[in-house]
Design an enzyme around this catalytic site. Structure first.
Site, PDB file in Angstrom:
ATOM      1  N   GLY A   1      31.888  -5.276   4.402  1.00  0.00           N
ATOM      2  CA  GLY A   1      33.133  -6.001   4.615  1.00  0.00           C
ATOM      3  C   GLY A   1      33.521  -6.207   6.059  1.00  0.00           C
TER       4      GLY A   1
ATOM      5  CB  THR B   1      32.850 -11.221   7.684  1.00  0.00           C
ATOM      6  OG1 THR B   1      31.543 -11.250   8.267  1.00  0.00           O
ATOM      7  CG2 THR B   1      33.515 -12.577   7.891  1.00  0.00           C
ATOM      8  CB  ALA B   2      36.575  -8.967   4.604  1.00  0.00           C
TER       9      ALA B   2
ATOM     10  CD  GLU C   1      25.439 -14.491   8.568  1.00  0.00           C
ATOM     11  OE1 GLU C   1      24.279 -14.149   8.297  1.00  0.00           O
ATOM     12  OE2 GLU C   1      26.396 -13.690   8.617  1.00  0.00           O
TER      13      GLU C   1
ATOM     14  NE  ARG D   1      33.510 -14.603   3.248  1.00  0.00           N
ATOM     15  CZ  ARG D   1      32.892 -13.462   2.958  1.00  0.00           C
ATOM     16  NH1 ARG D   1      33.490 -12.304   3.190  1.00  0.00           N
ATOM     17  NH2 ARG D   1      31.681 -13.452   2.452  1.00  0.00           N
TER      18      ARG D   1
ATOM     19  CD  GLN E   1      22.227  -8.467  11.491  1.00  0.00           C
ATOM     20  OE1 GLN E   1      21.256  -8.275  12.214  1.00  0.00           O
ATOM     21  NE2 GLN E   1      22.239  -9.362  10.528  1.00  0.00           N
TER      22      GLN E   1
ATOM     23  NE  ARG F   1      18.219  -6.108  13.191  1.00  0.00           N
ATOM     24  CZ  ARG F   1      18.022  -6.883  12.133  1.00  0.00           C
ATOM     25  NH1 ARG F   1      18.953  -6.990  11.209  1.00  0.00           N
ATOM     26  NH2 ARG F   1      16.893  -7.541  11.990  1.00  0.00           N
TER      27      ARG F   1
ATOM     28  NE  ARG G   1      33.798   2.665  28.875  1.00  0.00           N
ATOM     29  CZ  ARG G   1      33.023   1.597  28.715  1.00  0.00           C
ATOM     30  NH1 ARG G   1      33.558   0.396  28.677  1.00  0.00           N
ATOM     31  NH2 ARG G   1      31.722   1.723  28.574  1.00  0.00           N
TER      32      ARG G   1
END
Length: 453
Positions: A210, A212-213, A234, A243, A354, A373, A412
């Site tokens: 979730g 993006t949500a 995307e 959404r 990601q 990633r 930070r």
């Protein structure tokens, strides 16, 4: 007409600046404010260069020392001779207006730079050798440099303390609340102190968590007091709108997507759409943007309409307009560019990211910072890193149904830890666990713990 003669300039303001400097040697007042290229008259430029050199060499500045300094370098006659320097010093009307004279000189200089930038753009367009996109990006970069303050110099610790105390006092008068823009989630704000200027924030998760949500929920929460730009690299703007509508109207996303609603639900949808239409949110769904495109668009938006928060979905989709041999190098450059953009524009940049498959291989599937990633530079560049985790995804029988953990893995300027939100998958919405949201979402007493309207 000779274009150079028509260039904006103020000989009188330049003379006033140099006269003040010759009168009291106060070069320190102009360090970081003016440079030699801000002077239009060549002799004035040369005088300012000499004054700057003397200041850097810690030499005393007055009419006698400057005449001797210029004479030793065979420059005295080229700047008008000793008589012109005496004339400059004698022409000072009000020494206390030095900063105002300097502002006039800087303003004229900026206009000249703007003209030259426009000329360069015209030349490139006529030559017809470069892509129009590259010409526009370079022009926007040039114009932003002209309008932004690139000459900021050191700030004394006293000035820093004064600014800090004013900010603390402002926060105290607000009741000791958060410093930045509230995310709309009180428990999360306790960790982050809100979304703050110049911060680069990363929201990372495995697929189906979730992220993006979560990002568009934050955008919706803050858009009443902040100006937000979303780069959806995307997902199309229509998909993003569906959404947002489902989340705002508290309607099942799948039904909104298909248009399968009754009359009452249509009313709720149109009312929610009207509320969203009034928010300060702009969306760009171009999937072919490189990092320079994004920076140029943000700069243009900042200059024309204002900009507080940028959300990018997602970081690994951003392209780099230069050749690199390793994916890690590419992501590192993009990550550093996003942090620099946050600082340069004084905005908050939120980038979705990601995670690698490492969490799938561990007994405890909760993500860690090392799972980011493609690059360890993301961890280095980010001010805050939030990792999303839903235990229900891995363990269907868990007691933590419809619960999402927001793991603050790096902060930070604050605390790290974990806060929990309710995940209303059917609405694509995250809400506080203690009390739902203002439109009456509540927790049922059924065993599956589903949230309903």
């Amino acid at each position: 007409m000779d274009l150079l003669k028509a260039m904006p300039s103020s000989k009188e303001a330049e003379q006033a600046v140099l006269g003040c400097l010759l009168d009291n040697g106060s070069m320190e007042d102009l360090i970081g404010v003016l440079d030699k290229n801000d002077f239009y008259v060549p002799s004035h430029k040369n005088i300012f260069v000499c004054l700057s050199e003397m200041y850097k060499k810690d030499k005393g500045i007055d009419i006698i020392t400057v005449i001797n300094y210029l004479k030793a370098r065979d420059m005295l006659s080229s700047v008008g001779g000793a008589s012109y320097l005496v004339q400059l010093k004698g022409g000072v009307i009000n020494q206390s207006f030095l900063s105002h004279y300097a502002e006039i000189v800087k303003e004229k200089s900026s206009k000249r730079k703007l003209i030259l930038s426009a000329q360069e753009m015209l030349k490139e367009a006529y030559e017809d050798k470069n892509d129009v996109k590259d010409i526009i990006i370079r022009a926007e970069e040039s114009m932003f440099k002209i309008t932004s303050n690139k000459n900021k110099d050191f700030t004394t610790i006293g000035e820093c303390m004064e600014i800090a105390l004013k900010n603390i006092e402002k926060n105290y008068l607000k009741g000791g609340g958060i410093v930045g823009i509230s995310t709309g989630y009180k428990n999360l704000d306790r960790y982050t102190n809100g979304l703050q200027k110049s911060d680069f924030i990363v929201i990372a998760a495995r697929p189906s968590m979730g992220k993006t949500a979560f990002a568009i929920n934050i955008a919706n929460n803050i858009a009443h007091e902040a100006k937000v730009a979303i780069f959806s690299l995307e997902m199309s703007e229509e998909q993003l709108a569906y959404r947002m509508q489902a989340s705002e109207a508290l309607l099942e996303f799948s039904r909104v997507n298909k248009g399968s609603m009754n009359d009452d639900e249509w009313v709720k949808l149109t009312q929610a759409s009207a509320r969203l239409a009034g928010k300060n949110i702009k969306i760009n769904d171009c999937g072919e943007l490189d990092i320079n495109d994004i920076k140029a668009r943000c700069k243009r938006l900042k200059l024309k309409q204002g900009l507080d928060v940028v959300i990018i979905d997602y970081l690994q989709q951003i392209k780099l307009n230069e050749k690199v041999y390793l994916r890690e190098q590419e992501v590192s450059k993009i990550s550093a560019a996003l942090k620099n953009m946050a600082k340069e524009l004084e905005i908050t940049v939120v980038a979705l990211s990601q995670l690698s498959r490492a969490p799938e291989k561990r007994a405890d599937h909760r993500p860690q910072l090392g799972d980011l990633r493609d690059s360890g530079s993301i961890e280095q560049d980010a001010d805050i890193i939030m990792l999303l985790y839903r235990d229900e995804y891995y363990h269907p029988d868990t007691e933590e149904k419809n619960i999402s953990e927001v793991i603050i893995g790096k902060n930070r300027n604050g605390l790290v830890g974990t806060t929990k939100l309710a995940w209303l998958a059917q609405y694509q919405k995250f809400v506080e666990l203690d009390g739902g949201d203002k439109r009456g979402i509540k927790r049922t007493t059924s065993n599956n713990g589903k949230w309903v309207n």
